[in-house]
Design a protein around this motif. Structure first.
Motif, short mmCIF file in Angstrom:
data_model
loop_
_atom_site.label_atom_id
_atom_site.label_comp_id
_atom_site.label_asym_id
_atom_site.label_seq_id
_atom_site.Cartn_x
_atom_site.Cartn_y
_atom_site.Cartn_z
N PRO A 208 61.08 -34.67 10.13
CA PRO A 208 59.85 -34.09 9.57
C PRO A 208 58.68 -35.07 9.59
O PRO A 208 57.53 -34.65 9.70
N ALA A 209 58.98 -36.37 9.51
CA ALA A 209 57.91 -37.36 9.58
C ALA A 209 57.25 -37.34 10.95
O ALA A 209 56.02 -37.44 11.06
N LEU A 210 58.04 -37.20 12.01
CA LEU A 210 57.48 -37.12 13.36
C LEU A 210 56.59 -35.89 13.51
O LEU A 210 55.52 -35.96 14.12
N VAL A 211 57.05 -34.77 12.94
CA VAL A 211 56.24 -33.54 13.01
C VAL A 211 54.93 -33.75 12.25
O VAL A 211 53.85 -33.34 12.71
N ALA A 212 55.01 -34.38 11.08
CA ALA A 212 53.80 -34.63 10.29
C ALA A 212 52.83 -35.54 11.05
O ALA A 212 51.62 -35.32 11.04
N ILE A 213 53.36 -36.55 11.72
CA ILE A 213 52.50 -37.47 12.48
C ILE A 213 51.80 -36.73 13.61
O ILE A 213 50.59 -36.91 13.83
N VAL A 214 52.54 -35.89 14.34
CA VAL A 214 51.93 -35.09 15.41
C VAL A 214 50.83 -34.19 14.82
O VAL A 214 49.77 -34.02 15.41
N GLY A 215 51.11 -33.62 13.65
CA GLY A 215 50.10 -32.79 12.98
C GLY A 215 48.85 -33.56 12.64
O GLY A 215 47.73 -33.06 12.83
N PHE A 216 49.00 -34.79 12.15
CA PHE A 216 47.85 -35.62 11.83
C PHE A 216 47.06 -35.95 13.11
O PHE A 216 45.83 -35.97 13.09
N VAL A 217 47.77 -36.23 14.19
CA VAL A 217 47.09 -36.55 15.46
C VAL A 217 46.28 -35.35 15.94
O VAL A 217 45.11 -35.48 16.33
N LEU A 218 46.89 -34.17 15.92
CA LEU A 218 46.19 -32.96 16.37
C LEU A 218 45.01 -32.63 15.45
O LEU A 218 43.96 -32.17 15.92
N LEU A 219 45.18 -32.87 14.15
CA LEU A 219 44.07 -32.67 13.22
C LEU A 219 42.91 -33.60 13.57
O LEU A 219 41.74 -33.17 13.58
N PHE A 220 43.22 -34.85 13.88
CA PHE A 220 42.17 -35.78 14.27
C PHE A 220 41.47 -35.34 15.55
O PHE A 220 40.24 -35.36 15.63
N VAL A 221 42.25 -34.95 16.56
CA VAL A 221 41.65 -34.51 17.82
C VAL A 221 40.71 -33.33 17.58
O VAL A 221 39.58 -33.30 18.11
N THR A 222 41.15 -32.39 16.77
CA THR A 222 40.31 -31.22 16.48
C THR A 222 39.02 -31.63 15.79
O THR A 222 37.92 -31.20 16.18
N LEU A 223 39.13 -32.48 14.77
CA LEU A 223 37.95 -32.88 14.01
C LEU A 223 37.00 -33.73 14.84
O LEU A 223 35.78 -33.58 14.75
N VAL A 224 37.54 -34.64 15.66
CA VAL A 224 36.66 -35.52 16.42
C VAL A 224 35.93 -34.75 17.52
O VAL A 224 34.75 -35.02 17.81
N LEU A 225 36.59 -33.76 18.12
CA LEU A 225 35.91 -32.92 19.10
C LEU A 225 34.81 -32.11 18.44
O LEU A 225 33.69 -32.00 18.96
N LEU A 226 35.12 -31.55 17.27
CA LEU A 226 34.13 -30.75 16.54
C LEU A 226 32.94 -31.59 16.12
O LEU A 226 31.78 -31.19 16.29
N ARG A 227 33.21 -32.79 15.60
CA ARG A 227 32.12 -33.66 15.14
C ARG A 227 31.31 -34.20 16.32
O ARG A 227 30.09 -34.37 16.22
N THR A 228 31.96 -34.47 17.45
CA THR A 228 31.23 -34.94 18.63
C THR A 228 30.30 -33.86 19.15
O THR A 228 29.16 -34.14 19.55
N ARG A 229 30.76 -32.63 19.15
CA ARG A 229 29.89 -31.51 19.55
C ARG A 229 28.67 -31.43 18.62
O ARG A 229 27.56 -31.21 19.09
N THR A 230 28.89 -31.63 17.33
CA THR A 230 27.78 -31.60 16.38
C THR A 230 26.80 -32.73 16.65
O THR A 230 25.57 -32.54 16.59
N GLU A 231 27.32 -33.92 16.97
CA GLU A 231 26.46 -35.07 17.27
C GLU A 231 25.64 -34.82 18.54
O GLU A 231 24.46 -35.20 18.62
N ILE A 232 26.24 -34.19 19.55
CA ILE A 232 25.50 -33.88 20.78
C ILE A 232 24.38 -32.90 20.48
O ILE A 232 23.24 -33.07 20.97
N ARG A 233 24.66 -31.90 19.68
CA ARG A 233 23.62 -30.94 19.32
C ARG A 233 22.49 -31.62 18.53
O ARG A 233 21.31 -31.34 18.75
N ALA A 234 22.87 -32.52 17.62
CA ALA A 234 21.87 -33.24 16.84
C ALA A 234 21.00 -34.12 17.74
O ALA A 234 19.79 -34.23 17.54
#
Length: 248
Positions: A208-234
């Protein structure tokens, strides 16, 4: 077979980046939500209490992934900063800027959950342990990095100076990762997860720790892509405002 690097960099062109992330983000978001939730639910509700630590061992599923992400996000910022220094690629600078707030949040979560976990195990919320101290310094570097971006009006100058700061802060990211190996003293334990099976936690906690780590990584990828898109628009909005002011 030679790699066509020009074709690779085309995907990081702001316009093309906005195009493919617009289509990929929903998939990343759904996958992140499913795996992140599955890892935490599995870890918190379907694993036994530890014979010595009791239920407090389940902080592991938040503390360890957030600590790993805090260090690795800074490593990602370092790579993006080096790309900016070498190629002057604006998306890389904006990606590093976007990742900083996420990394700072992960560092805070790691420090907070570590304090909660440390109280029953060590008898104290805080100890000037090498790894804890280096993590606190890493948090200060995250805050300094973000403050430096906000303090400088010229975005290219801000990208230059924050890239240098990122290079310096990488020393403490390395110390945070290997502090237990560099210094024998300190309360913090060694690695809980490694390729060496003798150093891993029991399988009932490992999977379950490995699954949680993968989840954290995917959460980061999602958030950084979203925030980068916002920065480009800004950045585009700022350019339009400057153009209108110049025409007046």
């Amino acid at each position: 077979m030679a790699i066509n690097w020009n074709a690779f960099w085309e995907w990081a062109n702001p316009r093309k980046f906005m195009w493919w992330t617009d289509r990929a983000l929903p998939y990343f978001a759904v996958l992140a939500a499913v795996i992140f939730t599955s890892g935490l639910v599995w870890g918190f509700f379907f694993t036994p209490d530890d014979y010595r630590q009791g239920a407090t061992v389940k902080i592991f599923y938040i503390h360890v992934p957030s600590a790993m992400m805090a260090i690795n996000i800074w490593a990602m910022m370092l790579v993006a900063s080096l790309i900016w220094i070498v190629r002057r690629h604006h998306v890389s600078a904006l990606a590093a800027k976007s990742a900083a707030a996420i990394g700072m949040t992960m560092t805070l979560i790691a420090l907070f959950t570590g304090a909660i976990w440390g109280k029953p195990m060590w008898g104290t919320y805080w100890e000037w342990d090498p790894r804890l101290t280096s993590f606190l310094i890493l948090l200060l570097f995250y805050l300094g990095y973000m403050a430096l971006w906000e303090a400088i009006d010229n975005p290219d100058t801000a990208a230059d100076l924050t890239s240098v700061l990122c290079l310096v802060g990488s020393v403490f990211a390395i110390l945070s990762r290997y502090a237990v190996l560099f210094w024998n003293q300190g309360l913090h334990q060694g690695a809980s997860l490694s390729m060496d099976a003798e150093e891993n936690v029991a399988d009932v906690y490992w999977y379950p720790a490995l699954v949680a780590i993968v989840g954290f990584v995917l959460l980061f990828v999602t958030l950084v892509l979203l925030r980068t898109r916002t920065e480009i628009r800004a950045r585009r909005l700022h350019a339009l405002e400057m153009r209108e002011r110049a025409q007046q």
